[in-house]
Scaffold this active site. Structure first.
Site, mmCIF file in Angstrom:
data_model
loop_
_atom_site.group_PDB
_atom_site.id
_atom_site.type_symbol
_atom_site.label_atom_id
_atom_site.label_comp_id
_atom_site.label_asym_id
_atom_site.label_seq_id
_atom_site.Cartn_x
_atom_site.Cartn_y
_atom_site.Cartn_z
ATOM 1 N N HIS A 152 -10.536 2.210 -1.096
ATOM 2 C CA HIS A 152 -10.709 1.802 0.304
ATOM 3 C C HIS A 152 -11.465 0.487 0.312
ATOM 4 O O HIS A 152 -12.499 0.334 0.958
ATOM 5 C CB HIS A 152 -11.429 2.900 1.115
ATOM 6 C CG HIS A 152 -10.644 3.289 2.326
ATOM 7 N ND1 HIS A 152 -11.213 3.656 3.507
ATOM 8 C CD2 HIS A 152 -9.304 3.345 2.542
ATOM 9 C CE1 HIS A 152 -10.263 3.934 4.393
ATOM 10 N NE2 HIS A 152 -9.106 3.753 3.823
ATOM 11 N N HIS A 211 0.819 -1.204 0.000
ATOM 12 C CA HIS A 211 0.000 0.000 0.000
ATOM 13 C C HIS A 211 0.859 1.263 0.000
ATOM 14 O O HIS A 211 0.529 2.243 -0.657
ATOM 15 C CB HIS A 211 -0.899 -0.034 1.244
ATOM 16 C CG HIS A 211 -2.023 0.940 1.208
ATOM 17 N ND1 HIS A 211 -3.211 0.671 0.593
ATOM 18 C CD2 HIS A 211 -2.135 2.185 1.721
ATOM 19 C CE1 HIS A 211 -4.015 1.701 0.722
ATOM 20 N NE2 HIS A 211 -3.393 2.638 1.395
#
Lengths: 747, 221
Positions: free
Chosen positions: A99, A53
């Site tokens: 998300h 990430h």
């Protein structure tokens, strides 16, 4: 060489603890770089900074293929968001981010904090956020979890955006069983700033105070970035405590306080605390400025008692920012943040030494060189192989439907085509009083006026995962081309894109092949259309129990309409106008919506995108819009010509008599998804002029219908009533969300 | 014309309100922070804007209604200064006791944003006299807590006294007797869930809200 490090583990650290944070290979690199074993705080920092990430370790190599520069690009990738020049000393600042993992585990908070995070990326740079968009992918409508996920995600996006007071103006929602175990929630924010008041994150000078502002730090979201970089399996719900909790009220105050402080001469640089919170913000600010940073964690505002250094550094509590302030200007920040009832604390300073030094309760708890954490993070060239090429579909070999009007109604009421009113009715689309077109309006892109001017931004999000799965390269091209086409169809000059690349596990060569194919296809389209990538995000490991999502490189695009009065939509068709088709039709049905919904087949090659044709056709359409020759324009995408015609007819309340005399089977002409096409409604005399202009410009334009009546018909038959179409189109979502469970599965 | 917009933490339609007032009067309104204790002298009109003051925590409008500025707001209401509360502003005015009734969660439990057709119930107020020739107008709504409630006796009384200014033609939130906007007994305070300030511009939301502002502020020549 790391063999020489003795002891191999710091006090209290075991091999098991190490492997909870990094891989064995990565640990060897850490030992080599440090020449000693890291303690727990340091291990935690490596773990989040080297997570997929934060480090983009699997993707960086390929992301460099994107074109990122252009006349209008002020800041490209590498900053919190992309910045483009929109003239008159003004800039548009935008980014899209995923998300996905948190939204599957806890849909309301996952989606809400996705919105909060992307807003911070934009106002961190000095922009007032003016528009939100979202690209959502849910599982099969019949899957038992889908309804709850749709309800939670919608409420979360609305709950955050509505309260913050930024209009949610558009987006897209798809359903596909490939997302049953792993939904996608991609949020995009767009802001406006003056080009001479743009703020960046890189630290500039040593010995400048570091301010923490916003909400207090709690234990929520610890290791969120690591969770977001792992596959799901049984028991993923147990990860719920790693999902952050959003407070849009605090975010609203934070926006106002930051913009107020930005109008004073006080900020040297500023960065939001997103994934990996205090760790990534402090590391990124210091390392991008070639400096070091020292923090005293005792001064961090804390929401809970007895927090450890490890917890504070890895917390992903929301609504926090880190500011490097000009020395002597701390009191300005204090005054403003206190006015807004927000925490503000000096927690450290920049330093010349290139290290991250953390103190807690009088002791140094971390002392790491920054280069290995950030700039020198692992970068993998993962093995990959290309997807197997699929053969094209010959429509003559398919079943010929009997009633084409009923097929059209079926497609308009299918999950992907159906109206998403149930969703966007829950979003405030009008706050800020500059929305000229949003989800409720018949336009291919949202249109938001540049406050106080006659200019407007056009904004769209696009991706067709069916195509990307069938052919990653063509699918990547198509996602960019469709975004460009949607901006063109509202009369905008397309400027640049952001992206959100959602894929499965990159350690599997076929998934990595999808990623590489999509990126290369997107890059080719961006180059050909002069449509650079200015920001973006990668979300990998979107898998559950070893099953990957369809490759989904979502594109968010922004264009400029120089004069609002020349904006276009697809609702303006009038009785007796002529319907013109721009672009060539070969009846491409591979990987089409028709094939999936009507034939229940997902096969065939995705439609080819000829980028030179795409550009030529689009430039022709845009100039026709600006010449005032057209009343309505609609791009052709899912469901082809007939579905676009249905959209135009329903929006105008006027029927269309379609006519086709060519050699293709009629259904292939109606529902084929050939690219680079538009439908235009124009008065008969304008249509004549347009056809002459098109011939000169080498753009295929033909008359395909006449507006009038209350039906859509083809060659005088197969009529379907507009009321019937509207019922099908509007019926799907309420039946799914509000209907009885039996009614839902009956659809 | 001298106007003011009150700003609370979490107000988010303050800019919309300011733009609308400037469009109608030609003069920017005073933006008054909630911690002030006095409004400017000589105001012709006060607007309490929409948004999520204090994040709607506790109850929509409940915390804002206890802000320092509200004492002077009450004094100005008593003195007859015209004031308009929109959406969260309506909630704040009911919480402050300046208007009857309360706003509960929408019957659907969902936030609702749409262009709402409204029936002009009376053109006999200082806010609606510009609608004398019109029965139905379209004004956007955007709220989660817009379900107007009062006991039957109160509803009978405000209806009897002509205090119901607008009703929904297509009730989006479950409001009692389709009530969308009410005035106080003196007629100088109007609260409504729909956003007239988002309907003063043909490029955004239409122009059906214009007559409301022009009724109370006069037309800009």
């Amino acid at each position: 060489m790391s063999e020489a490090v003795n002891p191999r583990y710091a006090e209290g650290i075991t091999e098991e603890i190490v492997l909870d944070h990094v891989t064995a290979d990565e640990y060897e690199i850490i030992l080599k770089e440090l020449g000693r074993a890291p303690n727990l705080v340091e291990l935690g920092i490596f773990s989040v900074m080297w997570s997929e990430h934060c480090s983009y370790k699997s993707s960086r190599l390929h992301l460099s293929k994107f074109p990122t520069k252009g006349d209008k690009v002020i800041y490209g990738p590498g900053e919190n968001a992309g910045v483009i020049d929109i003239g008159d000393g003004q800039a548009a600042i935008f980014k899209m981010e995923s998300h996905n993992h948190p939204s599957y585990i806890e849909p309301y908070q996952g989606a809400a904090t996705g919105v909060g995070g992307i807003l911070r990326d934009v106002f961190t740079m000095g922009a007032r956020p003016v528009a939100l968009m979202n690209a959502l992918r849910f599982g099969d409508p019949k899957h038992p979890k889908t309804r709850q996920l749709v309800a939670g995600v919608t409420a979360g996006i609305g709950g955050y955006g509505n309260c913050v007071g930024v209009p949610t103006v558009g987006g897209e929602t798809n359903f596909d069983k490939g997302y049953n175990g792993n939904i996608l929630v991609n949020a995009m924010a767009v802001g406006l700033a003056d080009t001479d008041k743009i703020f960046t994150a890189a630290a500039r000078e040593p010995d400048y105070p570091v301010l923490y502002v916003g909400a207090k730090t709690g234990r929520d979201g610890i290791h969120g970035a690591t969770m977001a970089s792992a596959e799901f399996g049984e028991g993923s719900e147990e990860n719920r405590p790693t999902v952050q909790v959003g407070d849009p009220f605090t975010e609203k105050k934070l926006i106002e306080a930051c913009l107020e402080l930005m109008s004073e001469d006080a900020i040297s640089s500023i960065q939001d605390m997103g994934a990996a919170g205090l760790t990534s913000s402090s590391v990124e600010m210091a390392s991008s400025g070639g400096l070091g940073i020292e923090l005293d964690l005792d001064h961090v505002p804390q929401r809970e008692e007895n927090m450890t250094a490890y917890e504070m550094m890895l917390s992903e509590s929301q609504e926090r920012m880190l500011i490097i302030i000009k020395p002597g200007r701390e009191h300005v920040a204090e005054r403003i943040f206190r006015k807004w009832d927000l925490d503000v604390a000096t927690i450290g300073k920049t330093a010349p030494h290139g290290r991250l030094v953390l103190r807690h309760q009088g002791e140094v708890v971390c002392d790491l060189p920054l280069d290995p954490i950030g700039e020198n993070a692992p970068k993998y060239d993962r093995p990959w192989f290309p997807a197997e090429a699929r053969g094209s579909i010959d429509p003559r070999e398919l079943h010929q439907p009997e009633h084409l009007g009923e097929v059209l109604a079926g497609l308009m009421g299918s999950a992907d085509m159906a109206s998403k009113r149930w969703i966007w009715r829950q979003y405030d689309r009008h706050v800020m009083a500059d929305t000229a077109a949003s989800s409720e309006d018949p336009a291919d892109a949202a249109i938001v006026r540049v406050h106080g001017t006659e200019k407007a931004l056009a904004i769209t999000t696009d991706c067709t995962p069916r195509y990307c799965f069938a052919d990653p390269f063509e699918g990547g091209k198509q996602a960019v081309a469709e975004a460009w086409r949607n901006l063109t169809a509202v009369g905008a000059d397309p400027i640049a894109i952001t992206d959100c690349l959602n894929f499965g596990n990159p350690e599997r060569p076929e998934i990595m092949g999808q990623f590489v194919g999509c990126v290369e296809g997107m890059a080719e389209a961006c180059k050909a259309l002069d449509f650079p990538v200015v920001s973006g995000n990668v979300s990998l490991y979107n898998e559950t129990d070893g099953v990957a999502i369809p490759p989904t490189p979502a594109v968010g695009a922004v264009g400029l309409i120089p004069d609002m009065s020349q904006r276009m939509g697809y609702g303006g068709m009038k009785e007796n106008q002529v319907l013109l088709l721009v672009g060539e039709t070969r009846g491409e049905l591979g990987a089409s919506l028709y094939l999936r919904e009507i034939e229940n087949q997902e096969k065939g090659a995705s439609p080819r995108v000829d980028l030179a044709v795409e550009k030529r056709n689009g430039d022709f359409v845009r100039s026709a819009i600006r010449a005032g020759q057209v009343s309505a324009v609609h791009d052709l995408s899912d469901g082809g010509l007939a579905c676009a015609a249905a959209d135009m007819a329903m929006a105008a309340g006027v029927g269309i008599k379609l006519a086709y005399t060519g050699n293709l089977p009629v259904f292939a002409w109606m529902f084929g998804e050939d690219q680079g096409r538009y439908l235009i409604a124009a008065d008969a005399n304008d249509a004549e002029a347009l056809r002459a202009d098109a011939k000169a410009a080498n753009v295929p334009v033909e008359v395909v219908g006449l507006a009038g009546g209350r039906f859509i018909s083809i060659n005088g038959g197969h009529a379907v009533d507009l009321i019937r179409l509207k019922q099908a189109h509007e019926g799907f979502m309420p039946a799914l969300m509000d209907g009885e469970p039996e009614a839902r599965v009956a659809e | 014309m001298k106007t003011a917009v009150i700003v609370f933490p979490g107000s988010n339609c303050d800019r919309d309100a300011a733009m609308a007032l400037e469009a109608v009067t030609g003069v920017k309104p005073a933006m008054v922070w909630h911690e002030e204790t006095e409004l400017p002298e000589g105001l012709d009109f006060i607007m309490v804007p929409g948004g999520f003051s204090y994040g709607d925590y506790l109850r929509s409008g409940a915390v804002a209604a206890r802000s320092p500025i509200v004492n002077d707001l009450k004094a100005k209401a008593e003195a007859g200064v015209p004031m308009l509360g929109v959406c969260n502003g309506f909630q704040i005015l009911t919480e402050a006791g300046l208007l009857d009734g309360t706003l509960m969660r929408n019957a659907s439990l969902h936030f609702v944003c749409e262009k709402a057709p409204l029936l002009v119930e009376t053109a006999n107020t200082r806010f609606t006299k510009g609608y004398a020739d019109r029965k139905e107008i379209v004004i956007p709504v955007a709220h989660h807590d817009g379900n107007y409630f009062a006991d039957e006796a109160t509803l009978d009384r405000i209806e009897g006294e002509g205090q119901v200014a607008f009703r929904y033609a297509n009730n989006p939130n479950g409001s009692a007797r389709d009530i969308a906007g009410v005035t106080n007994a003196a007629g100088n305070v109007l609260g409504m869930m729909p956003h007239p300030e988002r309907a003063v511009d043909a490029d955004h939301g239409g122009t059906d809200g214009l007559a409301l502002f022009e009724s109370v502020l006069g037309k800009l020549s």
